[in-house]
Design a protein around this motif. Structure first.
Motif, PDB file in Angstrom:
ATOM      1  N   ALA A 275      -4.501   1.179   3.030  1.00 21.32           N
ATOM      2  CA  ALA A 275      -4.850   1.251   4.443  1.00 21.32           C
ATOM      3  C   ALA A 275      -5.562   2.570   4.714  1.00 21.32           C
ATOM      4  O   ALA A 275      -5.279   3.587   4.065  1.00 21.32           O
ATOM      5  CB  ALA A 275      -3.615   1.131   5.328  1.00 21.32           C
TER       6      ALA A 275
ATOM      7  N   THR B  87      -5.918  -5.116  10.738  1.00 21.82           N
ATOM      8  CA  THR B  87      -4.717  -4.649  10.059  1.00 21.82           C
ATOM      9  C   THR B  87      -3.771  -5.819   9.799  1.00 21.82           C
ATOM     10  O   THR B  87      -3.698  -6.750  10.602  1.00 21.82           O
ATOM     11  CB  THR B  87      -3.975  -3.587  10.888  1.00 21.82           C
ATOM     12  OG1 THR B  87      -3.756  -4.079  12.234  1.00 21.82           O
ATOM     13  CG2 THR B  87      -4.786  -2.296  10.964  1.00 21.82           C
TER      14      THR B  87
ATOM     15  N   PRO C  40      -8.406  -7.740   6.770  1.00 24.59           N
ATOM     16  CA  PRO C  40      -7.367  -6.799   6.349  1.00 24.59           C
ATOM     17  C   PRO C  40      -6.596  -7.213   5.102  1.00 24.59           C
ATOM     18  O   PRO C  40      -5.650  -6.525   4.725  1.00 24.59           O
ATOM     19  CB  PRO C  40      -6.440  -6.817   7.556  1.00 24.59           C
ATOM     20  CG  PRO C  40      -6.460  -8.259   7.974  1.00 24.59           C
ATOM     21  CD  PRO C  40      -7.874  -8.720   7.750  1.00 24.59           C
TER      22      PRO C  40
ATOM     23  N   SER D  70      -6.353  -2.577   5.057  1.00 22.10           N
ATOM     24  CA  SER D  70      -6.204  -2.484   6.512  1.00 22.10           C
ATOM     25  C   SER D  70      -6.934  -1.239   7.019  1.00 22.10           C
ATOM     26  O   SER D  70      -6.930  -0.197   6.353  1.00 22.10           O
ATOM     27  CB  SER D  70      -4.728  -2.413   6.904  1.00 22.10           C
ATOM     28  OG  SER D  70      -4.109  -3.678   6.755  1.00 22.10           O
TER      29      SER D  70
END
Length: 344
Positions: A252, A341, A276, A280
């Motif tokens: 992420a 996300t 995502p 993310s």
């Protein structure tokens, strides 16, 4: 020359502001002669004109706004911004203009001027205050405004607010903490931060918020996971490439603004990674870019229009000689969850 076009000769001067009479005494000429020089009249001897102009420059003379200008508008506020007119600046300007329309105030927009007399020229043109958008203000910049008696409000300052500078910003630390906490709640532990200039106060606050959330979750921040740069799409492209080349790349990325976030998504797409599902991404600002991205971007909403409105109203209060309760005002940020996300 009519009385409406002639600078005041006998009226009270603002504290610290040079009058025509004072310059006339120093030059050994009449007030009418100095007035002719100020208004660009040709019927003044070249040697006299040169002597008067030099005295005006030395004493930082600022011509008052013409009476017909003051009658037409309650105030005219100058708005300056550097760089390009990106969605971030556009939304802040929209907030300024909307607030100005409500208050029947005129707004002019310009780029920073390098002319040494720029502040005095603004006052002479009828400006009552200056709003600087994301500006780095120097001592020379502040001194020019002080000499001209022009109030300043900085919108989203790029460095820590000076005690003598009025500014409007947002809760960048809280926004950085919320963005990182959101990714942690989805199970991510390998979370990187790709930000703007290291000297920018807003970016420093977002980094601190990110680190605080990581520390609270006892999630490590490996070397190379925090990368400063510029608030640009190009920085997102290059920064994401460096992150994804690490031996243990992040799952992420928290980006310092929406432009950077879109660059991250584009680099991931170019490497066959999906957002995502494989990576993310969270942005910051919530400009039109975040709402129209593919996928729509999870981001921290910075209330740019509201910040612009507060800056305009603060500038008006300062122009009217009022005192403000706080030199620095911060508006609340808010996490907006969209489709960029997902759980790790």
């Amino acid at each position: 020359m009519t009385s409406a076009d002639r600078p005041s000769e006998t009226g009270p001067a603002s504290p610290g502001r040079t009058t025509l009479a004072a310059v006339a005494r120093l030059a050994g000429v009449s007030v009418a002669t100095v007035s002719k020089v100020v208004n660009g009249r040709s019927d003044v001897a070249p040697q006299t004109r040169s002597r008067v102009q030099e005295l005006l420059r030395q004493h930082d003379y600022v011509a008052p706004a013409p009476r017909h200008v003051e009658a037409a508008n309650r105030a005219t506020i100058e708005v300056q911004f550097g760089g390009v007119l990106n969605p971030y600046v556009a939304e802040a300007l929209e907030g300024i203009v909307d607030a100005a329309a409500e208050l029947s105030v005129s707004v002019t927009v310009s780029k920073p001027d390098r002319d040494p007399n720029w502040a005095r020229d603004l006052v002479s043109a009828g400006r009552r205050a200056l709003i600087a958008v994301t500006s780095v203000y120097t001592a020379e910049f502040l001194n020019a405004l002080t000499r001209a008696g022009l109030p300043l409000v900085v919108l989203d300052p790029l460095h820590l607010p000076h005690s003598e500078v009025n500014s409007v910003g947002s809760t960048n630390f809280a926004g950085g903490f919320a963005a990182t906490q959101h990714l942690l709640s989805l199970g991510h532990r390998r979370i990187a931060y790709l930000g703007g200039p290291a000297i920018a106060a807003c970016d420093q606050a977002r980094v601190h918020g990110y680190r605080a959330a990581m520390e609270a979750a006892r999630a490590p921040v490996p070397r190379g996971y925090v990368r400063p740069g510029e608030f640009s799409f190009q920085n997102g492209l290059a920064g994401a490439a460096a992150l994804l080349d690490l031996a243990e790349p992040p799952t992420a990325v928290f980006a310092g603004n929406d432009d950077i976030a879109l660059g991250v998504i584009e680099t991931a797409r170019g490497r066959g990674l999906r957002t995502p599902e494989d990576l993310s991404v969270v942005g910051f600002d919530d400009t039109i870019l975040a709402r129209t991205a593919s996928p729509p971007l999870t981001t921290v909403r910075q209330p740019l229009r509201e910040m612009g409105g507060v800056a305009l109203r603060t500038a008006i209060r300062l122009a009217d000689g009022e005192k403000v309760e706080s030199h620095h005002i911060e508006l609340a940020t808010e996490l907006v969850v969209r489709a960029s996300t997902a759980p790790v």
